[in-house]
Design a protein around this motif. Structure first.
Motif, PDB file in Angstrom:
ATOM      1  N   LEU A 192       0.836  -1.184   0.000  1.00  0.00           N
ATOM      2  CA  LEU A 192       0.000   0.000   0.000  1.00  0.00           C
ATOM      3  C   LEU A 192       0.877   1.242   0.000  1.00  0.00           C
ATOM      4  O   LEU A 192       1.922   1.268   0.626  1.00  0.00           O
ATOM      5  CB  LEU A 192      -0.897   0.028   1.247  1.00  0.00           C
ATOM      6  N   GLY A 193       0.446   2.275  -0.683  1.00  0.00           N
ATOM      7  CA  GLY A 193       1.187   3.529  -0.662  1.00  0.00           C
ATOM      8  C   GLY A 193       0.689   4.472  -1.717  1.00  0.00           C
ATOM      9  O   GLY A 193      -0.158   4.138  -2.545  1.00  0.00           O
ATOM     10  N   LYS A 194       1.230   5.653  -1.692  1.00  0.00           N
ATOM     11  CA  LYS A 194       0.956   6.635  -2.732  1.00  0.00           C
ATOM     12  C   LYS A 194       1.986   6.453  -3.826  1.00  0.00           C
ATOM     13  O   LYS A 194       3.063   5.919  -3.596  1.00  0.00           O
ATOM     14  CB  LYS A 194       1.019   8.044  -2.159  1.00  0.00           C
ATOM     15  N   SER A 195       1.676   6.926  -5.021  1.00  0.00           N
ATOM     16  CA  SER A 195       2.578   6.711  -6.147  1.00  0.00           C
ATOM     17  C   SER A 195       3.914   7.401  -5.952  1.00  0.00           C
ATOM     18  O   SER A 195       4.926   6.948  -6.438  1.00  0.00           O
ATOM     19  CB  SER A 195       1.926   7.186  -7.439  1.00  0.00           C
ATOM     20  N   ASP A 196       3.939   8.522  -5.217  1.00  0.00           N
ATOM     21  CA  ASP A 196       5.185   9.244  -5.017  1.00  0.00           C
ATOM     22  C   ASP A 196       5.885   8.856  -3.718  1.00  0.00           C
ATOM     23  O   ASP A 196       6.911   9.400  -3.378  1.00  0.00           O
ATOM     24  CB  ASP A 196       4.934  10.750  -5.041  1.00  0.00           C
ATOM     25  N   GLN A 197       5.345   7.880  -3.004  1.00  0.00           N
ATOM     26  CA  GLN A 197       5.906   7.460  -1.729  1.00  0.00           C
ATOM     27  C   GLN A 197       7.070   6.506  -1.981  1.00  0.00           C
ATOM     28  O   GLN A 197       6.945   5.547  -2.732  1.00  0.00           O
ATOM     29  CB  GLN A 197       4.815   6.763  -0.911  1.00  0.00           C
ATOM     30  N   LEU A 198       8.217   6.782  -1.351  1.00  0.00           N
ATOM     31  CA  LEU A 198       9.391   5.962  -1.565  1.00  0.00           C
ATOM     32  C   LEU A 198       9.312   4.621  -0.842  1.00  0.00           C
ATOM     33  O   LEU A 198       9.734   3.601  -1.361  1.00  0.00           O
ATOM     34  CB  LEU A 198      10.648   6.713  -1.105  1.00  0.00           C
ATOM     35  N   ASN A 199       8.794   4.599   0.372  1.00  0.00           N
ATOM     36  CA  ASN A 199       8.721   3.376   1.156  1.00  0.00           C
ATOM     37  C   ASN A 199       7.265   3.009   1.427  1.00  0.00           C
ATOM     38  O   ASN A 199       6.710   3.395   2.448  1.00  0.00           O
ATOM     39  CB  ASN A 199       9.465   3.549   2.487  1.00  0.00           C
ATOM     40  N   PRO A 200       6.667   2.243   0.525  1.00  0.00           N
ATOM     41  CA  PRO A 200       5.269   1.873   0.748  1.00  0.00           C
ATOM     42  C   PRO A 200       5.151   0.897   1.916  1.00  0.00           C
ATOM     43  O   PRO A 200       6.115   0.260   2.328  1.00  0.00           O
ATOM     44  CB  PRO A 200       4.876   1.195  -0.566  1.00  0.00           C
ATOM     45  N   VAL A 201       3.956   0.792   2.453  1.00  0.00           N
ATOM     46  CA  VAL A 201       3.671  -0.122   3.549  1.00  0.00           C
ATOM     47  C   VAL A 201       3.431  -1.498   2.950  1.00  0.00           C
ATOM     48  O   VAL A 201       2.609  -1.659   2.051  1.00  0.00           O
ATOM     49  CB  VAL A 201       2.414   0.340   4.327  1.00  0.00           C
ATOM     50  N   VAL A 202       4.179  -2.483   3.445  1.00  0.00           N
ATOM     51  CA  VAL A 202       3.999  -3.851   2.978  1.00  0.00           C
ATOM     52  C   VAL A 202       3.454  -4.665   4.134  1.00  0.00           C
ATOM     53  O   VAL A 202       3.993  -4.637   5.233  1.00  0.00           O
ATOM     54  CB  VAL A 202       5.329  -4.456   2.479  1.00  0.00           C
ATOM     55  N   SER A 203       2.375  -5.355   3.882  1.00  0.00           N
ATOM     56  CA  SER A 203       1.739  -6.156   4.918  1.00  0.00           C
ATOM     57  C   SER A 203       1.640  -7.592   4.428  1.00  0.00           C
ATOM     58  O   SER A 203       1.178  -7.844   3.316  1.00  0.00           O
ATOM     59  CB  SER A 203       0.351  -5.599   5.207  1.00  0.00           C
ATOM     60  N   THR A 204       2.087  -8.515   5.250  1.00  0.00           N
ATOM     61  CA  THR A 204       2.044  -9.923   4.895  1.00  0.00           C
ATOM     62  C   THR A 204       1.145 -10.655   5.888  1.00  0.00           C
ATOM     63  O   THR A 204       1.214 -10.395   7.078  1.00  0.00           O
ATOM     64  CB  THR A 204       3.456 -10.543   4.933  1.00  0.00           C
ATOM     65  N   ALA A 205       0.339 -11.559   5.375  1.00  0.00           N
ATOM     66  CA  ALA A 205      -0.540 -12.347   6.243  1.00  0.00           C
ATOM     67  C   ALA A 205      -0.539 -13.791   5.779  1.00  0.00           C
ATOM     68  O   ALA A 205      -0.451 -14.069   4.580  1.00  0.00           O
ATOM     69  CB  ALA A 205      -1.956 -11.796   6.194  1.00  0.00           C
TER      70      ALA A 205
END
Length: 186
Positions: free
Chosen positions: A147-160
């Motif tokens: 998840l993240g914005k297109s200009d965001q360098l470090n998007p949030v990654v969630s694993t389940a």
């Protein structure tokens, strides 16, 4: 306001407008465009041309015109008093053909307020260890959402890691909610 050299100054002007308005290039200024593209044109005439092209490009982009709509729109613009010339309409058509997708993507990215799903990856494994014997060799789905914005360098990654039943339910939810989005992008 004749366009010399096959409309090159107008192509440059449209590129400059797009750079400033849609690609956030702050180096492109009105003075730069005038100095480089239309130095012989009086300032008042240049401003009129610039505002006219900005307005036309804004109308085309905000309506996300396909080529039939674009042709009808530009034909109407050529017939208006103080409209555009057929040569300018041709240049605008070529410009839109080359920049439509990038401008649309820029507008979509500028209009997002919240994070969006950038990627989704998944795999199905078998559990090899567990506290309970009945869960060994049970299928599990490992889902990774970015998840993240297109200009965001470090998007949030969630694993389940989900059991098979939860995976089936989640897949149905994703398909239900993502299908309108997927069909709009095609």
């Amino acid at each position: 306001m004749a366009e010399g050299a096959g409309g090159r100054p107008l192509v440059g002007l449209l590129n400059g407008i797009a750079q400033a308005a849609y690609y956030s290039n702050s180096e492109i200024t009105e003075q730069l465009l005038r100095r480089e593209l239309y130095p012989e044109l009086p300032e008042e005439d240049f401003r009129a041309l610039l505002e006219k092209m900005k307005g036309i490009l804004r109308s085309i982009a905000s309506a996300d015109m396909d080529f039939n709509q674009l042709e009808a729109f530009l034909t109407a613009q050529t017939k208006k008093q103080r409209g555009i010339t057929p040569e300018q309409a041709t240049v605008l058509t070529k410009f839109w053909k080359n920049h439509k997708l990038k401008i649309r993507e820029s507008l979509v990215n500028q209009s997002r307020w919240e994070n969006s799903l950038k990627s989704l990856s998944w795999r199905v494994d078998l559990k090899s260890q567990s506290r309970h014997l009945d869960q060994i060799n049970a299928p599990v789905a490992i889902v990774e959402l970015e998840l993240g914005k297109s200009d965001q360098l470090n998007p949030v990654v969630s694993t389940a890691m989900l059991g098979w039943r939860r995976w089936a339910v989640m897949t149905l939810h994703l398909l239900f909610w993502a299908s309108p989005v997927l069909s709009q992008e095609q």
